[in-house]
Design a protein around this motif. Structure first.
Motif, mmCIF file in Angstrom:
data_model
loop_
_atom_site.group_PDB
_atom_site.id
_atom_site.type_symbol
_atom_site.label_atom_id
_atom_site.label_comp_id
_atom_site.label_asym_id
_atom_site.label_seq_id
_atom_site.Cartn_x
_atom_site.Cartn_y
_atom_site.Cartn_z
ATOM 1 N N GLY A 190 0.782 -1.236 0.000
ATOM 2 C CA GLY A 190 0.000 0.000 0.000
ATOM 3 C C GLY A 190 0.810 1.280 0.000
ATOM 4 N N TYR A 191 2.083 1.217 -0.400
ATOM 5 C CA TYR A 191 2.915 2.416 -0.416
ATOM 6 C C TYR A 191 3.049 2.980 -1.835
ATOM 7 C CZ TYR A 191 4.460 1.244 4.327
ATOM 8 O OH TYR A 191 4.503 0.964 5.665
ATOM 9 N N ASN A 192 3.268 4.290 -1.919
ATOM 10 C CA ASN A 192 3.690 4.906 -3.174
ATOM 11 C C ASN A 192 5.204 4.792 -3.257
ATOM 12 O OD1 ASN A 192 1.121 5.621 -3.817
ATOM 13 N ND2 ASN A 192 1.391 7.820 -3.606
ATOM 14 N N VAL A 193 5.703 4.284 -4.372
ATOM 15 C CA VAL A 193 7.135 4.073 -4.561
ATOM 16 C C VAL A 193 7.554 4.702 -5.879
ATOM 17 C CG1 VAL A 193 8.961 2.333 -4.804
ATOM 18 C CG2 VAL A 193 7.039 1.901 -3.261
ATOM 19 N N CYS A 194 8.749 5.249 -5.912
ATOM 20 C CA CYS A 194 9.292 5.809 -7.149
ATOM 21 C C CYS A 194 10.754 5.377 -7.280
ATOM 22 C CB CYS A 194 9.193 7.332 -7.136
ATOM 23 S SG CYS A 194 9.897 8.124 -8.595
ATOM 24 N N LYS A 240 5.161 14.610 -8.232
ATOM 25 C CA LYS A 240 4.849 15.359 -7.011
ATOM 26 C C LYS A 240 4.576 14.455 -5.811
ATOM 27 C CE LYS A 240 1.934 19.071 -5.187
ATOM 28 N NZ LYS A 240 1.574 18.394 -3.932
ATOM 29 N N ASP A 241 3.812 13.389 -6.018
ATOM 30 C CA ASP A 241 3.497 12.523 -4.871
ATOM 31 C C ASP A 241 4.553 11.436 -4.663
ATOM 32 O OD1 ASP A 241 2.900 10.970 -7.043
ATOM 33 O OD2 ASP A 241 0.839 10.496 -6.458
ATOM 34 N N SER A 242 5.662 11.543 -5.403
ATOM 35 C CA SER A 242 6.771 10.609 -5.204
ATOM 36 C C SER A 242 7.999 11.301 -4.635
ATOM 37 C CB SER A 242 7.149 9.933 -6.528
ATOM 38 O OG SER A 242 6.088 9.158 -7.012
ATOM 39 N N LEU A 243 8.157 12.583 -4.939
ATOM 40 C CA LEU A 243 9.309 13.332 -4.416
ATOM 41 C C LEU A 243 8.951 14.126 -3.167
ATOM 42 C CD1 LEU A 243 10.946 14.693 -7.679
ATOM 43 C CD2 LEU A 243 11.823 12.943 -6.148
#
Length: 398
Positions: A139-143, A347-350
């Motif tokens: 459930g995480y945002n990853v980049c 934007k939602d990764s950095l």
């Protein structure tokens, strides 16, 4: 005479026996030293592993961007021109890299989370990135993005070849492996979208003939997305390879003096996962796998006309990325995400509560030392960004 001979034989026997005992003692001492050396080496390895675990725990708490550096092998064009003496790149250990600037006769050292020498395989890079990449199922945002000058090995690291795939394919393969492993407890859905940012325009590489103009939309919760973008469900690696193959045919590339197949755009593979624990909560994850276009010295690359326009837009968007990084390091009240499509998409990764990995790709040649130092200095700044502790995205089914 006989007595003398017997006496001499006795002395020789005694000397031989003593010598044999001394040799045995020497061998025993050498074996003990070898055992001690092996024990110390094992303790050192364990200490390094403990250090890395503790380091990662600290990073999880601080939310820093992790930074890896990968140095590609020197190529046949560069090797004859490489000066003798000081090597351009050297490695202290698996986290420290030194770069020698021949023009100024000095070496600068950098410390990162992981440093990969030219002999590193694709699988070794993936093994280090895997724990971060598979966090998307939780459930995480990853980049994960590759950064560096033109021809430094970014596309090889992210895309690779059919025989030796890069992170894009290996990450998806691992997600499917975990899906199959958790099949009895979880229902896992995976989808893929592939875009490129070319001359500050967003192109859908899975639907290149689409007529709708695509743009980044910032949602009220701070997340971002691209309305109208083709998102394809995938159920196995073959589905993924087909999508990546179709997208690769549609990506903008050209030949420059620096690289025979230079990427003229930023490629972004976005994987979304929906992981539902049967009878309980759903975890919604997203991972961006990004092959950035190379930063470029136009005097070296020899581009003109349309190529010059492409290079200017590439450098402008990378400069905007640098401004965002600098703003995050300085904890500025305003972060200039809107200065380019690239930083808008990231934007939602950095920023916020994501997990981010930057892989800096570096040339080992003295000819490129200025660009290598520039990339590593940028990476050092990026490593100081504090994003805040990563947060899981949970959609309750209760």
């Amino acid at each position: 005479m006989r007595e003398q001979q017997q006496h001499i034989r006795a002395e020789v026997t005694d000397i031989g026996s003593t010598f044999k005992q001394e040799i045995q003692k020497l061998f025993q001492t050498m074996e003990k030293m070898a055992d001690r050396s092996r024990a110390l080496e094992q303790k050192y390895k364990m200490a390094m592993e403990d250090r890395k675990k503790l380091h990662n725990m600290v990073l999880d708490l601080k939310g820093n961007i992790r930074v890896f550096v990968r140095v590609r092998p020197i190529n046949s064009k560069e090797k004859p021109h490489e000066p003798e003496g000081e090597p351009t790149i050297n490695f202290k250990d698996d986290i420290n890299i030194g770069v020698y600037d021949g023009q100024h006769s000095r070496r600068k050292f950098f410390e990162f989370d992981q440093v990969f020498p030219p002999t590193t395989s694709q699988i070794q890079v993936f093994e280090e990135a895997k724990p971060l990449a598979t966090s998307t199922l939780d459930g995480y945002n990853v980049c994960i993005f590759a950064y560096g000058q033109t021809g430094s090995g970014k596309t090889h690291t992210m895309t690779g070849t059919g025989e030796d795939p890069g992170l894009n394919t290996r990450v998806l393969r691992e997600l499917f492996r975990i899906r199959d492993e958790r099949r009895n407890e979880y229902d896992i859905q995976i989808s893929i979208a592939i875009t490129e940012i070319y001359n500050e325009a967003i192109r859908d590489l899975l639907n290149p003939d689409g007529k709708d103009k695509l743009d980044v939309r910032i949602n009220p919760d701070g997340t971002c997305g691209v309305p109208g973008l083709t998102e394809t469900p995938v159920s196995n690696v073959d589905d993924v390879l087909k999508c990546i193959g179709d997208a690769s045919k549609n990506r903008a590339t050209s030949t420059t003096d620096m690289n025979e197949q230079s990427s003229r755009s930023h490629s972004i593979v976005t994987v979304r996962t929906k992981c539902t624990l049967k009878g309980s909560d759903t975890y919604i994850g997203k991972i961006h796998l990004i092959d950035l276009a190379g930063s470029e010295n136009t005097n070296k690359s020899g581009v003109t006309g349309q190529g010059m326009k492409e290079a200017q837009n590439i450098n402008k968007s990378l400069s905007a990325l640098g401004d965002v990084i600098q703003s995050l390091v300085g904890k500025s009240s305003h972060t200039p995400y809107r200065n380019s499509k690239l930083t808008m998409m990231l934007k939602d990764s950095l920023g916020g509560d994501s997990k981010t990995l930057m892989i800096v790709c570096v040339s080992p040649a003295q000819f490129n030392v200025t660009e290598s130092l520039s990339a590593l200095n940028f990476a050092s700044r990026a490593r100081n960004v504090e994003l805040g502790k990563a947060k899981r995205n949970v959609a309750s089914n209760n």
